[in-house]
Design an enzyme around this catalytic site. Structure first.
Site, PDB file in Angstrom:
ATOM      1  N   LYS A   9       0.700  -1.174  -0.016  1.00  0.00           N
ATOM      2  CA  LYS A   9      -0.078   0.064   0.027  1.00  0.00           C
ATOM      3  C   LYS A   9       0.965   1.303  -0.050  1.00  0.00           C
ATOM      4  CE  LYS A   9      -3.382   1.962   3.018  1.00  0.00           C
ATOM      5  NZ  LYS A   9      -2.963   3.114   3.355  1.00  0.00           N
ATOM      6  N   LYS A  14       7.523   1.133   1.647  1.00  0.00           N
ATOM      7  CA  LYS A  14       8.303   0.322   0.691  1.00  0.00           C
ATOM      8  C   LYS A  14       9.665   0.941   0.216  1.00  0.00           C
ATOM      9  CE  LYS A  14       4.967   0.823  -2.361  1.00  0.00           C
ATOM     10  NZ  LYS A  14       4.055   1.590  -1.188  1.00  0.00           N
ATOM     11  N   LYS A  40       5.173   8.626  -7.494  1.00  0.00           N
ATOM     12  CA  LYS A  40       5.856   9.408  -6.750  1.00  0.00           C
ATOM     13  C   LYS A  40       7.363   9.758  -6.879  1.00  0.00           C
ATOM     14  CE  LYS A  40       4.605   7.728  -2.373  1.00  0.00           C
ATOM     15  NZ  LYS A  40       4.570   7.417  -0.987  1.00  0.00           N
ATOM     16  N   ASP A 125      -1.449  -0.152  -4.385  1.00  0.00           N
ATOM     17  CA  ASP A 125      -2.843   0.051  -4.043  1.00  0.00           C
ATOM     18  C   ASP A 125      -3.517  -0.559  -5.273  1.00  0.00           C
ATOM     19  OD1 ASP A 125      -2.957   2.245  -1.879  1.00  0.00           O
ATOM     20  OD2 ASP A 125      -1.099   2.099  -2.831  1.00  0.00           O
TER      21      ASP A 125
END
Ligand code: ADP
Ligand code: MG
Length: 272
Positions: A9, A14, A40, A125
């Site tokens: 998630k 991570k 990101k 996700d």
């Protein structure tokens, strides 16, 4: 060459785990390539001492694929870890998964997918075709699920286990589940809950990473914990994780759960 992927998630840890893992493995003398597969694009930032390296998608947009060389996309970070960021679409348009597909095609063309270990840091996700790419096309052989004891992150991990189980039936995919990493949020009964989740999906808890202030302090110094506080307990945890993953022989095909099954057994651990 060993190719592993961390899935989980968003915000679960991570990239923090991947960067520290890469730093730890590089400390063992291994040649590491870390590929950030999250729009990101901050996967390798701590390895790069806070620098935002150009993303593959941005470069493709600016110059076109033909004009890009290895040095434009692969950057040497701490301990020589080679860093790549796939990047993402411009907000509101385009497909996020496409960045990963484009990145892999480019890295293959540039012959850059090499080293002792490739660490793919992938968002979990959504497991759309693009984000499933590292496991789907035979790149990552071992998937590691990063989760805390929070139900939402266990759900996400379970969804990724579903994708692995489905893809394992395909000939091209060689992917297996390597284990579950508990990145703690200090929830009651957390370690046992995540270990039980791992057991029920036919896997095991390969590492328990405590929630640590050291991570924040290192981050503010724009470094991995392995670099900033090499003698700390937290750095030792990442070294241990590196050894467990590098020497992992117990990989398998997961047996994902139904959602209500997760809720039922989670109650037993959380209520104690
Ligand atoms: P992801 O890559 O899954 O989106 P990140 O690795 O960026 O998540 O982590 C999100 C935030 O959680 C970061 O700011 C990081 O400092 C923090 N974090 C991750 N792991 C830990 C930990 N073990 N202890 C303390 N903070 C952590
Ligand atoms: Mg990340």
């Amino acid at each position: 060459m060993k190719q592993i992927a961390l899935y989980g998630k968003g915000g679960i840890g991570k990239s923090t785990t991947a960067a520290n893992l890469s730093a730890a493995l590089a400390g063992e003398g291994l040649d590491i390539l870390q590929i950030g597969c999250d729009p990101k694009h901050d996967s390798t930032r701590m390895l790069m001492h806070g620098t935002w390296i150009p993303t593959v998608l941005d470069l493709i947009r600016e110059r076109g694929e033909e004009e890009i060389t290895v040095d434009d996309v692969v950057y040497q970070g701490f301990r020589g870890v080679r860093c790549v960021e796939a990047g993402g679409p411009e907000p509101g348009i385009g497909c996020a998964g496409r960045g990963i597909i484009a990145t892999f095609q480019l890295l293959e063309r540039l012959n850059a997918l090499k080293g002792d270990v490739i660490v793919y840091d992938v968002l979990g996700d959504v497991v759309c075709g693009g984000f499933a790419m590292p496991m789907r096309e035979g790149y990552a052989q071992e998937i590691y699920l990063v989760t805390s004891g929070e139900l939402m992150s266990i759900y996400a991990a379970n969804n990724i286990a579903k994708a692995i189980a489905r893809l394992s039936r395909r000939a091209r995919s060689r992917c297996t589940l390597g284990g579950v990493i508990c990145n703690a949020k200090n929830i009651r009964g957390e370690r046992d809950l995540v270990a039980e989740f791992a057991r029920r999906i036919n896997s095991r808890l390969i590492a328990y990473i405590p929630r640590s202030h050291e991570v924040q302090v290192a981050e503010l110094h724009r470094q991995t914990v392995v670099e900033y506080a090499p003698e700390s307990d937290q750095a030792a945890v990442y070294l241990e994780l590196g050894r467990a993953i590098y020497g992992n022989r117990e990989t398998g095909i997961p047996t994902p759960l139904e959602m209500d099954e997760i809720e039922t057994f989670a109650l037993e651990f959380i209520q104690v």
